[in-house]
Write a protein that holds these residues in place. Structure first.
Motif, PDB file in Angstrom:
ATOM      1  N   SER A  22       0.820  -1.212   0.000  1.00  0.00           N
ATOM      2  CA  SER A  22       0.000   0.000   0.000  1.00  0.00           C
ATOM      3  C   SER A  22       0.853   1.261   0.000  1.00  0.00           C
ATOM      4  N   ARG A  23       1.926   1.252   0.763  1.00  0.00           N
ATOM      5  CA  ARG A  23       2.795   2.423   0.829  1.00  0.00           C
ATOM      6  C   ARG A  23       3.627   2.591  -0.439  1.00  0.00           C
ATOM      7  N   LEU A  24       4.054   1.482  -1.010  1.00  0.00           N
ATOM      8  CA  LEU A  24       4.822   1.555  -2.255  1.00  0.00           C
ATOM      9  C   LEU A  24       3.992   2.182  -3.371  1.00  0.00           C
ATOM     10  N   LEU A  25       2.708   1.870  -3.381  1.00  0.00           N
ATOM     11  CA  LEU A  25       1.832   2.439  -4.398  1.00  0.00           C
ATOM     12  C   LEU A  25       1.535   3.911  -4.111  1.00  0.00           C
ATOM     13  N   VAL A  26       1.284   4.232  -2.845  1.00  0.00           N
ATOM     14  CA  VAL A  26       1.013   5.625  -2.471  1.00  0.00           C
ATOM     15  C   VAL A  26       2.211   6.512  -2.799  1.00  0.00           C
ATOM     16  N   LYS A  27       3.405   6.019  -2.510  1.00  0.00           N
ATOM     17  CA  LYS A  27       4.627   6.784  -2.749  1.00  0.00           C
ATOM     18  C   LYS A  27       5.111   6.680  -4.196  1.00  0.00           C
ATOM     19  N   GLN A  28       4.381   5.929  -5.012  1.00  0.00           N
ATOM     20  CA  GLN A  28       4.700   5.762  -6.427  1.00  0.00           C
ATOM     21  C   GLN A  28       6.096   5.173  -6.654  1.00  0.00           C
ATOM     22  N   VAL A  29       6.514   4.330  -5.727  1.00  0.00           N
ATOM     23  CA  VAL A  29       7.757   3.585  -5.921  1.00  0.00           C
ATOM     24  C   VAL A  29       7.544   2.543  -7.012  1.00  0.00           C
ATOM     25  N   PHE A  30       6.343   1.964  -7.025  1.00  0.00           N
ATOM     26  CA  PHE A  30       5.927   1.067  -8.102  1.00  0.00           C
ATOM     27  C   PHE A  30       4.541   1.487  -8.576  1.00  0.00           C
ATOM     28  N   ALA A  31       4.290   1.320  -9.846  1.00  0.00           N
ATOM     29  CA  ALA A  31       2.948   1.486 -10.389  1.00  0.00           C
ATOM     30  C   ALA A  31       2.193   0.174 -10.209  1.00  0.00           C
ATOM     31  N   PRO A 111      20.277 -19.476  -5.503  1.00  0.00           N
ATOM     32  CA  PRO A 111      21.736 -19.420  -5.665  1.00  0.00           C
ATOM     33  C   PRO A 111      22.160 -18.382  -6.706  1.00  0.00           C
ATOM     34  N   GLN A 112      23.284 -17.736  -6.410  1.00  0.00           N
ATOM     35  CA  GLN A 112      23.889 -16.748  -7.309  1.00  0.00           C
ATOM     36  C   GLN A 112      23.009 -15.527  -7.549  1.00  0.00           C
ATOM     37  N   GLN A 113      22.023 -15.310  -6.677  1.00  0.00           N
ATOM     38  CA  GLN A 113      21.185 -14.117  -6.792  1.00  0.00           C
ATOM     39  C   GLN A 113      21.452 -13.178  -5.621  1.00  0.00           C
ATOM     40  N   PRO A 114      21.321 -11.866  -5.856  1.00  0.00           N
ATOM     41  CA  PRO A 114      21.437 -10.943  -4.733  1.00  0.00           C
ATOM     42  C   PRO A 114      20.261 -11.113  -3.780  1.00  0.00           C
ATOM     43  N   VAL A 115      20.569 -11.392  -2.529  1.00  0.00           N
ATOM     44  CA  VAL A 115      19.548 -11.626  -1.510  1.00  0.00           C
ATOM     45  C   VAL A 115      19.717 -10.598  -0.401  1.00  0.00           C
ATOM     46  N   ILE A 116      18.608 -10.055   0.054  1.00  0.00           N
ATOM     47  CA  ILE A 116      18.638  -9.096   1.156  1.00  0.00           C
ATOM     48  C   ILE A 116      17.594  -9.513   2.182  1.00  0.00           C
ATOM     49  N   ARG A 117      18.058  -9.732   3.404  1.00  0.00           N
ATOM     50  CA  ARG A 117      17.161 -10.088   4.497  1.00  0.00           C
ATOM     51  C   ARG A 117      16.665  -8.800   5.157  1.00  0.00           C
ATOM     52  N   VAL A 118      15.358  -8.727   5.362  1.00  0.00           N
ATOM     53  CA  VAL A 118      14.737  -7.492   5.829  1.00  0.00           C
ATOM     54  C   VAL A 118      13.804  -7.783   6.993  1.00  0.00           C
ATOM     55  N   MET A 119      13.777  -6.887   7.973  1.00  0.00           N
ATOM     56  CA  MET A 119      12.794  -6.986   9.049  1.00  0.00           C
ATOM     57  C   MET A 119      12.072  -5.644   9.187  1.00  0.00           C
ATOM     58  N   PRO A 120      10.861  -5.551   8.615  1.00  0.00           N
ATOM     59  CA  PRO A 120      10.040  -4.349   8.802  1.00  0.00           C
ATOM     60  C   PRO A 120       9.135  -4.536  10.019  1.00  0.00           C
ATOM     61  N   ASN A 121       8.278  -3.569  10.287  1.00  0.00           N
ATOM     62  CA  ASN A 121       7.260  -3.762  11.322  1.00  0.00           C
ATOM     63  C   ASN A 121       5.931  -3.155  10.885  1.00  0.00           C
ATOM     64  N   THR A 122       4.879  -3.436  11.638  1.00  0.00           N
ATOM     65  CA  THR A 122       3.531  -3.099  11.191  1.00  0.00           C
ATOM     66  C   THR A 122       3.235  -1.611  11.056  1.00  0.00           C
ATOM     67  N   PRO A 123       3.900  -0.694  11.768  1.00  0.00           N
ATOM     68  CA  PRO A 123       3.645   0.729  11.491  1.00  0.00           C
ATOM     69  C   PRO A 123       3.989   1.140  10.061  1.00  0.00           C
ATOM     70  N   ALA A 124       4.575   0.227   9.301  1.00  0.00           N
ATOM     71  CA  ALA A 124       4.788   0.480   7.875  1.00  0.00           C
ATOM     72  C   ALA A 124       3.473   0.821   7.185  1.00  0.00           C
ATOM     73  N   THR A 125       2.365   0.313   7.705  1.00  0.00           N
ATOM     74  CA  THR A 125       1.050   0.554   7.107  1.00  0.00           C
ATOM     75  C   THR A 125       0.751   2.042   6.978  1.00  0.00           C
ATOM     76  N   VAL A 126       1.214   2.833   7.932  1.00  0.00           N
ATOM     77  CA  VAL A 126       0.948   4.281   7.920  1.00  0.00           C
ATOM     78  C   VAL A 126       2.213   5.072   7.624  1.00  0.00           C
ATOM     79  N   GLY A 127       3.214   4.398   7.058  1.00  0.00           N
ATOM     80  CA  GLY A 127       4.440   5.094   6.685  1.00  0.00           C
ATOM     81  C   GLY A 127       5.327   5.434   7.855  1.00  0.00           C
ATOM     82  N   ALA A 128       5.108   4.788   9.004  1.00  0.00           N
ATOM     83  CA  ALA A 128       5.899   5.068  10.206  1.00  0.00           C
ATOM     84  C   ALA A 128       6.658   3.835  10.656  1.00  0.00           C
ATOM     85  N   GLY A 129       7.011   2.983   9.698  1.00  0.00           N
ATOM     86  CA  GLY A 129       7.685   1.745  10.031  1.00  0.00           C
ATOM     87  C   GLY A 129       9.154   1.927  10.357  1.00  0.00           C
ATOM     88  N   MET A 130       9.732   0.858  10.903  1.00  0.00           N
ATOM     89  CA  MET A 130      11.165   0.785  11.155  1.00  0.00           C
ATOM     90  C   MET A 130      11.643  -0.511  10.532  1.00  0.00           C
TER      91      MET A 130
END
Length: 269
Positions: A22-31, A111-130
């Motif tokens: 939802s935030r990615l779309l609002v911020k137009q990071v992705f269409a 294998p052989q792909q760039p991998v990134i481990r991520v830990m977000p949290n639920t305040p991401a819903t309102v753009g206040a995530g960590m």
């Protein structure tokens, strides 16, 4: 950094995936038309397609094959089942929000792909995530920046070593539940002291929000702020003494440690 030309594939259409989407779309990071969500439940697929106008599928391979960025958002315990029949796409950057799942496991699956481990949290819903990110061995600067640009849309981002990720999970990943309990308890205390429920909840919520904002914007140590509020023989020090006798701080510390330990357990499954 806009990423509208990059196709985002998401495996798993649950609460956290939706919060990020939802935030990615609002911020137009992705269409919306560049996003494909793979979700096994038809009702959930229909909901996401209708609400966000994204493409949906029941086939995980569809999301993998078309994705330049692949977001893994399934339950950690079913990762092996999910990836068992997948043919990795070497052109995609794999981003995982699976609690406790190590980079080693992710790199074995992709294998052989760039991998990134991520830990977000639920305040991401309102753009206040960590969000904390830990890059894998194949991740280069541009992959890390891409992940940062994605999660900057849902709040703040820090880069950490993977060894810190379980503690991140225990603190900021699980922390919103602990804070929500504190808000609920403060409101209950207000009701017990004679306040109407709605007013008690408003007072508790804004007090927590305002205090956090004050600490963040001033850089003031929480202990200094606490000392400024407590006057000799006053109401606040009486309440603080009661919290100390009840083990309030120890309970929060142990909650984070226990959640951290559970993250490690999930990673070993």
């Amino acid at each position: 950094m806009k990423s509208n030309s990059i196709c985002l594939g998401i495996i798993g259409g649950g609460v956290m995936a939706e919060a990020i989407l939802s935030r990615l779309l609002v911020k137009q990071v992705f269409a919306a038309d560049t996003v494909l969500v793979s979700e096994p439940k038809a009702e959930r697929r229909d909901f996401l397609a209708q609400k966000y106008q994204v493409r949906v599928t029941a086939d995980n391979q569809d999301a993998v094959s078309s994705a330049q960025v692949l977001l893994l958002a399934v339950k950690p315990e079913i990762l092996n089942l999910v990836v068992a029949d997948l043919t990795p796409n070497p052109e995609s950057t794999v981003i995982s929000i699976l609690a406790g799942v190590t980079i080693a496991r992710l790199e074995k699956a992709f294998p052989q792909q760039p991998v990134i481990r991520v830990m977000p949290n639920t305040p991401a819903t309102v753009g206040a995530g960590m969000t904390a990110i830990a890059p894998g061995s194949q991740a280069k600067a541009e992959h890390i920046e891409r992940a940062k640009s994605i999660f900057s849309a849902v709040g703040e981002v820090v880069e950490v070593t993977e060894s810190a990720m379980d503690a991140v999970t225990g603190l900021s990943g699980s922390g919103p539940a602990f804070v929500a309990l504190a808000i609920e308890a403060l409101a209950d205390g207000g009701v017990a002291s004679g306040l109407p429920r709605a007013i008690a909840l408003q007072l508790a919520t804004q007090t927590v929000l305002g205090t956090a904002t004050l600490v963040k914007e001033t850089g003031m140590h929480p202990g200094v702020l606490k000392d400024r509020v407590t006057s000799p023989g006053g109401t606040t020090i009486a309440g603080v003494a009661k919290l100390e006798s009840a083990g309030f701080r120890s309970a929060l510390i142990e909650a984070v440690k226990t959640a951290t330990a559970r993250s490690k357990e999930l990673g070993s499954m």
